[in-house]
Design a protein around this motif. Structure first.
Motif, PDB file in Angstrom:
ATOM      1  N   VAL A   1      15.295   0.558   7.309  1.00 25.38           N
ATOM      2  CA  VAL A   1      15.827   1.802   6.741  1.00 25.38           C
ATOM      3  C   VAL A   1      14.656   2.739   6.464  1.00 25.38           C
ATOM      4  CG1 VAL A   1      17.812   0.643   5.759  1.00 25.38           C
ATOM      5  CG2 VAL A   1      15.755   0.897   4.380  1.00 25.38           C
ATOM      6  N   ARG A   2      14.949   4.017   6.272  1.00 29.52           N
ATOM      7  CA  ARG A   2      13.900   5.011   6.126  1.00 29.52           C
ATOM      8  C   ARG A   2      14.178   5.917   4.938  1.00 29.52           C
ATOM      9  NH1 ARG A   2      13.325   7.483  12.255  1.00 29.52           N
ATOM     10  NH2 ARG A   2      13.336   5.498  13.420  1.00 29.52           N
ATOM     11  N   GLY A   3      13.139   6.689   4.603  1.00 30.90           N
ATOM     12  CA  GLY A   3      13.279   7.789   3.654  1.00 30.90           C
ATOM     13  C   GLY A   3      13.792   7.356   2.290  1.00 30.90           C
ATOM     14  N   ASP A   4      14.809   8.073   1.825  1.00 33.86           N
ATOM     15  CA  ASP A   4      15.347   7.834   0.491  1.00 33.86           C
ATOM     16  C   ASP A   4      15.904   6.424   0.352  1.00 33.86           C
ATOM     17  OD1 ASP A   4      14.687  10.445   0.033  1.00 33.86           O
ATOM     18  OD2 ASP A   4      16.718  11.214   0.345  1.00 33.86           O
ATOM     19  N   TYR A   5      16.474   5.897   1.425  1.00 25.88           N
ATOM     20  CA  TYR A   5      17.043   4.554   1.360  1.00 25.88           C
ATOM     21  C   TYR A   5      15.947   3.520   1.099  1.00 25.88           C
ATOM     22  CZ  TYR A   5      20.961   6.990   3.504  1.00 25.88           C
ATOM     23  OH  TYR A   5      21.969   7.866   3.776  1.00 25.88           O
ATOM     24  N   LEU A   6      14.821   3.658   1.780  1.00 25.03           N
ATOM     25  CA  LEU A   6      13.705   2.740   1.554  1.00 25.03           C
ATOM     26  C   LEU A   6      13.164   2.900   0.136  1.00 25.03           C
ATOM     27  CD1 LEU A   6      11.696   0.666   2.657  1.00 25.03           C
ATOM     28  CD2 LEU A   6      10.275   2.561   3.457  1.00 25.03           C
ATOM     29  N   ALA A   7      13.118   4.123  -0.362  1.00 25.82           N
ATOM     30  CA  ALA A   7      12.632   4.360  -1.722  1.00 25.82           C
ATOM     31  C   ALA A   7      13.521   3.648  -2.739  1.00 25.82           C
ATOM     32  CB  ALA A   7      12.589   5.856  -2.011  1.00 25.82           C
ATOM     33  N   ILE A   8      14.847   3.704  -2.561  1.00 25.85           N
ATOM     34  CA  ILE A   8      15.764   3.066  -3.497  1.00 25.85           C
ATOM     35  C   ILE A   8      15.628   1.549  -3.427  1.00 25.85           C
ATOM     36  CG2 ILE A   8      18.191   2.700  -4.059  1.00 25.85           C
ATOM     37  CD1 ILE A   8      17.073   5.435  -4.856  1.00 25.85           C
ATOM     38  N   VAL A   9      15.478   1.013  -2.221  1.00 32.23           N
ATOM     39  CA  VAL A   9      15.346  -0.439  -2.072  1.00 32.23           C
ATOM     40  C   VAL A   9      14.080  -0.941  -2.755  1.00 32.23           C
ATOM     41  CG1 VAL A   9      14.982  -2.297  -0.399  1.00 32.23           C
ATOM     42  CG2 VAL A   9      16.730  -0.580   0.024  1.00 32.23           C
ATOM     43  N   THR A  10      12.959  -0.259  -2.523  1.00 28.67           N
ATOM     44  CA  THR A  10      11.703  -0.690  -3.143  1.00 28.67           C
ATOM     45  C   THR A  10      11.731  -0.507  -4.656  1.00 28.67           C
ATOM     46  OG1 THR A  10      10.758   1.500  -2.655  1.00 28.67           O
ATOM     47  CG2 THR A  10      10.328  -0.277  -1.080  1.00 28.67           C
ATOM     48  N   LEU A  11      12.410   0.550  -5.114  1.00 28.53           N
ATOM     49  CA  LEU A  11      12.566   0.737  -6.554  1.00 28.53           C
ATOM     50  C   LEU A  11      13.327  -0.444  -7.157  1.00 28.53           C
ATOM     51  CD1 LEU A  11      12.224   2.606  -9.033  1.00 28.53           C
ATOM     52  CD2 LEU A  11      14.415   3.652  -8.411  1.00 28.53           C
ATOM     53  N   GLY A  12      14.369  -0.877  -6.462  1.00 33.51           N
ATOM     54  CA  GLY A  12      15.128  -2.042  -6.923  1.00 33.51           C
ATOM     55  C   GLY A  12      14.280  -3.302  -6.923  1.00 33.51           C
TER      56      GLY A  12
ATOM     57  N   GLY B   1      11.031  -3.565  -7.466  1.00 35.60           N
ATOM     58  CA  GLY B   1      10.163  -3.557  -8.635  1.00 35.60           C
ATOM     59  C   GLY B   1      10.899  -3.940  -9.910  1.00 35.60           C
ATOM     60  N   GLU B   2      12.131  -3.451 -10.072  1.00 32.32           N
ATOM     61  CA  GLU B   2      12.921  -3.791 -11.252  1.00 32.32           C
ATOM     62  C   GLU B   2      13.374  -5.246 -11.224  1.00 32.32           C
ATOM     63  OE1 GLU B   2      14.354  -2.003 -14.376  1.00 32.32           O
ATOM     64  OE2 GLU B   2      12.252  -1.828 -13.799  1.00 32.32           O
ATOM     65  N   ILE B   3      13.689  -5.762 -10.036  1.00 32.46           N
ATOM     66  CA  ILE B   3      14.098  -7.165  -9.929  1.00 32.46           C
ATOM     67  C   ILE B   3      12.972  -8.090 -10.367  1.00 32.46           C
ATOM     68  CG2 ILE B   3      14.651  -8.987  -8.258  1.00 32.46           C
ATOM     69  CD1 ILE B   3      16.306  -6.885  -6.746  1.00 32.46           C
ATOM     70  N   VAL B   4      11.753  -7.799  -9.934  1.00 34.07           N
ATOM     71  CA  VAL B   4      10.612  -8.634 -10.327  1.00 34.07           C
ATOM     72  C   VAL B   4      10.422  -8.603 -11.831  1.00 34.07           C
ATOM     73  CG1 VAL B   4       8.109  -8.878 -10.148  1.00 34.07           C
ATOM     74  CG2 VAL B   4       9.447  -8.403  -8.110  1.00 34.07           C
ATOM     75  N   ARG B   5      10.511  -7.425 -12.424  1.00 33.48           N
ATOM     76  CA  ARG B   5      10.338  -7.328 -13.883  1.00 33.48           C
ATOM     77  C   ARG B   5      11.437  -8.071 -14.626  1.00 33.48           C
ATOM     78  NH1 ARG B   5      12.214  -4.681 -18.114  1.00 33.48           N
ATOM     79  NH2 ARG B   5      13.742  -3.575 -16.847  1.00 33.48           N
TER      80      ARG B   5
ATOM     81  N   ASP C   1       7.282   4.083  -1.192  1.00 35.52           N
ATOM     82  CA  ASP C   1       7.444   2.841  -1.950  1.00 35.52           C
ATOM     83  C   ASP C   1       7.406   3.164  -3.432  1.00 35.52           C
ATOM     84  OD1 ASP C   1       7.414   0.336  -3.033  1.00 35.52           O
ATOM     85  OD2 ASP C   1       5.773  -0.439  -1.811  1.00 35.52           O
ATOM     86  N   LEU C   2       8.543   3.015  -4.106  1.00 34.35           N
ATOM     87  CA  LEU C   2       8.637   3.301  -5.532  1.00 34.35           C
ATOM     88  C   LEU C   2       8.563   2.039  -6.383  1.00 34.35           C
ATOM     89  CD1 LEU C   2      11.444   6.039  -5.616  1.00 34.35           C
ATOM     90  CD2 LEU C   2       8.969   6.331  -5.462  1.00 34.35           C
ATOM     91  N   GLY C   3       8.473   0.889  -5.755  1.00 38.08           N
ATOM     92  CA  GLY C   3       8.445  -0.366  -6.501  1.00 38.08           C
ATOM     93  C   GLY C   3       7.182  -1.165  -6.281  1.00 38.08           C
TER      94      GLY C   3
END
Length: 401
Positions: free
Chosen positions: A153-164, A166-170, A89-91
Motif C-alpha cells: 500500500v502507499r501514501g496515506d494508507y501506509l502512514a496509517i498502518v505504520t502509525l498503528g 507503533g501503537e501496537i508495540v506500545r 512512516d508514522l510509527g
C-alpha cells in the motif's frame, strides 16, 4: 564568423547552507578528510569545553549531547525510509521500542523472562555489547514482518498502518505484564561496564558517574558519535550503489521506476529493514543510557518528534536530519530554566515545533538543508565539470574563426 562557445557558469547559490555545501563538494576527498576530522573532534569536545554561549544551564550539557547523538541515529534511520525512499512512516518509534526492550529483557534483573536475577552471560560486564547486534537483528526481522504485508500500500494508507504498528508495540509493552513488566517497567538495565575505578565503581557509562567533567553523558555522547559515523559510512555507500539509486527512483516516481524494471517492493523492504535496524540500535543506546525502560517513552508524540527532525533538517540529506535532531533536542534543553506562566518554556516544545513546521512548509518545504537533486554515483565529477568555466575566446580569435 562563429560565435564564441557558450560558457558554463557555476550554479546559483540560494543560501548559506548551499554555499557551504558547494564549497565542501568541490574539495578533493583527501581535503574533505583533512577538514572533516578536526571538525568532528571539535564537535566531540563540546561537552568538555562547555562553550558559554551554547552550554545548557538547567540540564547537564553532556547528557543533552548524549541524547542528541541517540536521536541523530533515529533520524538517520527514519531518513532512509522517509527521506531517501519516500515512504511515510508514522510509527518508527515502534522499532525504537523493540530495540530498547530487547536489551532490557535480556539484561534487567527485573525481567520476567528469566525468573531470577542471574542471566548467565547476560549478567556480565559485556552483556550490553552482546545485546546490541541482537537488538539490530530482531528489530530488522520486525521490519520484515511489518513491511512484507504493508509495503504493497502507499501514501496515506501506509502512514496509517505504520502509525498503528507503533501503537501496537506500545500497548503490548504496557499490557504484557508477564513479559515486559507492564507499566512498572524494567529497572537496572545493564550498560557497557568499562573504565571502573575507585571514583567510578560502575564504570564511565554508569549514571553514578556524574561528578566529574567527563561524566556518563560525555562518554555516551562519544560512543553515540562513533555509532553515527559508522552508520553514515554504511548509508553513504548504499546511496552510491544500485540500492540507493533504486530508492531515489522509487521516491521520485514509483510507477515509472517499476516500469523501468526496478523491483520496487524489494527495495522498499530493504529500506524498511535497514531503517528498522538503525532504530533498534538507537533503542539499545536508550536502554543502556537511561538504564530503565517503560512504555511511556514510546508514544506517538515521540514518533512525530522524530519525523519533525527529518522534515526540519531536510528529507534525504543525512547531515541535514542530524541538524534537525540537534534542534529538537537542544532547544528545549536550552530554555528549560526559563518559566512562562508558571511552566517551563521547554514544556511548550510541541507547540513551537508545530508552528515551525507550518512556517517551514510555507516558505521552505524542502527543509533547512535540502538534499541536492543530482547524480549519485558520478555526481562529484559531473558537478565539477559543470562548474569549470572554459576560457572565453578573444576578439582576434573570433575573427580568425
Amino acid at each position: 564568423m562563429t560565435t564564441a562557445p557558450t560558457s558554463f557558469t557555476s550554479p546559483e547559490r540560494h543560501g548559506l547552507g548551499d554555499a557551504i555545501r558547494t564549497w565542501w563538494e568541490g574539495l578533493p576527498r583527501v581535503m574533505q578528510w583533512l577538514v572533516g576530522v578536526p571538525l568532528i573532534i571539535l564537535i566531540a569536545l563540546l561537552p568538555v569545553i562547555n562553550p558559554p554561549l551554547i552550554t545548557t544551564t538547567a540540564t547537564n550539557f553532556g547528557v543533552v549531547m548524549a541524547t542528541f547523538a541517540m536521536t541523530a541515529l533515529i533520524a538517520i534511520g527514519l531518513n532512509v525510509v522517509v527521506g531517501q525512499t519516500g515512504l511515510l512512516d508514522l510509527g518508527y518509534v515502534g522499532f525504537y521500542a523493540v530495540g530498547a526492550y530487547v536489551v532490557a529483557l535480556l539484561t534487567s534483573p527485573s525481567s520476567p523472562l528469566w525468573g531470577s536475577t542471574d542471566h548467565g552471560f547476560f549478567s556480565g560486564p559485556w552483556a550490553w555489547l552482546a545485546c546490541v547486534p541482537l537488538a539490530i537483528i530482531i528489530t530488522g526481522i520486525t521490519g520484515v514482518i511489518l513491511g512484507t504485508p504493508t509495503l504493497r500500500v502507499r501514501g496515506d494508507y501506509l502512514a496509517i498502518v505504520t502509525l498503528g504498528f507503533g501503537e501496537i508495540v506500545r500497548l503490548l509493552a504496557d499490557n504484557l505484564t508477564d513479559v515486559t513488566n507492564g507499566a512498572t517497567g524494567l529497572q537496572s538495565v545493564l550498560y557497557p561496564e568499562i573504565g571502573r575505578s575507585a571514583d567510578s565503581p560502575g564504570g564511565v557509562f554508569s549514571t553514578a558517574n556524574n561528578t566529574s567533567s567527563l561524566n556518563y553523558g560525555v562518554w555516551w555522547y562519544w560512543f553515540g558519535i562513533a555509532a553515527v559515523i559508522i552508520v553514515l559510512i554504511v548509508i553513504g555507500n548504499l546511496e552510491r550503489s544500485r540500492v540507493g539509486r533504486s530508492w531515489v527512483a522509487i521516491r521520485e516516481d514509483e510507477d515509472a521506476a517499476e516500469i523501468m524494471g526496478v523491483p520496487t517492493f524489494k527495495y522498499k523492504l530493504w529500506a524498511f529493514v535497514i531503517g528498522a535496524g538503525i532504530g533498534g540500535l538507537s533503542g539499545a543506546f536508550y536502554a543502556g543510557q537511561v538504564q530503565y525502560v517503560d512504555p511511556t517513552a514510546f508514544t506517538v508524540i515521540n514518533s512525530m518528534l522524530f519525523l519533525c527532525a527529518v522534515v526540519l533538517g531536510g528529507q534525504g540529506n543525512k547531515l541535514g536530519v542530524i541538524a534537525g535532531a540537534f534542534i529538537i533536542i537542544y532547544l528545549p534543553a536550552r530554555v528549560q530554566g526559563i518559566s512562562v506562566g508558571g511552566e517551563a518554556l521547554s514544556e511548550y516544545k510541541y507547540l513551537f515545533f508545530g508552528i515551525a513546521l507550518v512556517v517551514l512548509m510555507i516558505f521552505r518545504p524542502q527543509g533547512l538543508f535540502p538534499a541536492r537533486a543530482r547524480l549519485i554515483t558520478f555526481g562529484r565529477q559531473v558537478y565539477a565539470a559543470i562548474r569549470r568555466t572554459p576560457k572565453r575566446a578573444t576578439p582576434t580569435e573570433e575573427a580568425a574563426a
